[in-house]
Design an enzyme around this catalytic site. Structure first.
Site, PDB file in Angstrom:
ATOM      1  N   CYS A  20      12.070  -6.990   1.551  1.00 10.35           N
ATOM      2  CA  CYS A  20      13.022  -5.913   1.845  1.00 10.35           C
ATOM      3  C   CYS A  20      13.590  -6.112   3.254  1.00 10.35           C
ATOM      4  O   CYS A  20      13.122  -6.965   4.018  1.00 10.35           O
ATOM      5  CB  CYS A  20      12.337  -4.549   1.724  1.00 10.35           C
ATOM      6  SG  CYS A  20      11.198  -4.163   3.076  1.00 10.35           S
ATOM      7  N   VAL A  39       0.872  -1.174   0.000  1.00 11.19           N
ATOM      8  CA  VAL A  39       0.000   0.000   0.000  1.00 11.19           C
ATOM      9  C   VAL A  39       0.908   1.221   0.000  1.00 11.19           C
ATOM     10  O   VAL A  39       1.528   1.537   1.018  1.00 11.19           O
ATOM     11  CB  VAL A  39      -0.944   0.010   1.224  1.00 11.19           C
ATOM     12  CG1 VAL A  39      -1.846   1.236   1.187  1.00 11.19           C
ATOM     13  CG2 VAL A  39      -1.773  -1.271   1.286  1.00 11.19           C
ATOM     14  N   GLU A  53       4.263  -7.973   2.818  1.00 12.34           N
ATOM     15  CA  GLU A  53       4.589  -8.907   3.894  1.00 12.34           C
ATOM     16  C   GLU A  53       4.170  -8.349   5.252  1.00 12.34           C
ATOM     17  O   GLU A  53       3.549  -9.045   6.065  1.00 12.34           O
ATOM     18  CB  GLU A  53       6.096  -9.200   3.915  1.00 12.34           C
ATOM     19  CG  GLU A  53       6.619  -9.808   2.629  1.00 12.34           C
ATOM     20  CD  GLU A  53       7.136  -8.783   1.626  1.00 12.34           C
ATOM     21  OE1 GLU A  53       8.083  -9.103   0.911  1.00 12.34           O
ATOM     22  OE2 GLU A  53       6.593  -7.660   1.558  1.00 12.34           O
ATOM     23  N   ASN A  97       2.034   5.281  -0.518  1.00 11.68           N
ATOM     24  CA  ASN A  97       1.558   6.576  -0.064  1.00 11.68           C
ATOM     25  C   ASN A  97       2.412   7.641  -0.731  1.00 11.68           C
ATOM     26  O   ASN A  97       3.609   7.426  -0.947  1.00 11.68           O
ATOM     27  CB  ASN A  97       1.672   6.647   1.464  1.00 11.68           C
ATOM     28  CG  ASN A  97       0.999   7.856   2.035  1.00 11.68           C
ATOM     29  OD1 ASN A  97       1.513   8.960   1.952  1.00 11.68           O
ATOM     30  ND2 ASN A  97      -0.163   7.641   2.626  1.00 11.68           N
ATOM     31  N   SER A  98       1.816   8.793  -1.024  1.00 13.12           N
ATOM     32  CA  SER A  98       2.587   9.868  -1.665  1.00 13.12           C
ATOM     33  C   SER A  98       3.731  10.339  -0.785  1.00 13.12           C
ATOM     34  O   SER A  98       4.734  10.850  -1.273  1.00 13.12           O
ATOM     35  CB  SER A  98       1.679  11.037  -2.035  1.00 13.12           C
ATOM     36  OG  SER A  98       1.021  11.532  -0.893  1.00 13.12           O
ATOM     37  N   CYS A 113      11.025  -5.869   6.103  1.00  9.78           N
ATOM     38  CA  CYS A 113      10.154  -7.049   6.194  1.00  9.78           C
ATOM     39  C   CYS A 113      10.905  -8.263   6.722  1.00  9.78           C
ATOM     40  O   CYS A 113      10.339  -9.094   7.434  1.00  9.78           O
ATOM     41  CB  CYS A 113       9.526  -7.347   4.837  1.00  9.78           C
ATOM     42  SG  CYS A 113       8.298  -6.120   4.352  1.00  9.78           S
TER      43      CYS A 113
END
Length: 147
Positions: free
Chosen positions: A90, A46, A58, A48-49, A93
């Site tokens: 990453c 998800v 994950e 985000n700007s 995660c």
């Protein structure tokens, strides 16, 4: 994970990719986290700007599972749209996953080919609860030695 569980998790991870919110990278990731009792939690990235607020697939799956009381896992499957290489979790995660132990991590391409590893193998020299316990024990010993 046995083969049947793996196939179900691959299906779940790949199917969940359609729900990814990735208007900036257009890089859809889906994850399927298998609990020790056989329940599957999915997650997607998800974005985000304000890029730092983005959450990976994950970690979405982990937080969904933990928020429903599950903290013991058999494995996680991570799916991407890249055909020529595997996408692994990453660093954030990887660290997030080792909080819950050493379990299987399977990265899957669109053709269902897999790369298998584990949370501990993907994060050598990991920082974990054991380090915090060791520090507390050390502090206690030093306190006793001073008295």
């Amino acid at each position: 994970m046995n083969q049947e569980e793996l196939e179900k998790c691959i299906d779940a991870a790949q199917n969940s990719q359609q729900y990814a919110h990735c208007p900036y990278s257009h890089f859809r990731i889906g994850a399927a986290l298998l609990t020790s009792c056989g329940k599957i939690f999915t997650g997607v990235n998800v974005e985000n700007s304000s890029y730092g607020l983005t959450i990976c697939a994950e970690r979405t799956a982990y937080t969904k599972a933990v928020s429903e009381g599950y903290k013991s896992f058999k494995g996680i499957v991570v799916a991407s749209d890249l055909k020529d290489r595997f996408i692994t979790p990453c660093g954030a995660c990887r660290q997030f996953g080792v909080e819950f132990g050493d379990f299987e991590v399977v990265c899957v391409k669109p053709d269902r080919s897999t790369f298998k590893s584990s949370t501990h193998k993907l994060l050598p020299g990991l920082f974990s609860q054991e380090d915090l316990i060791a520090k507390a024990e050390q502090d206690e010993r030093e306190c006793k030695a001073q008295n």
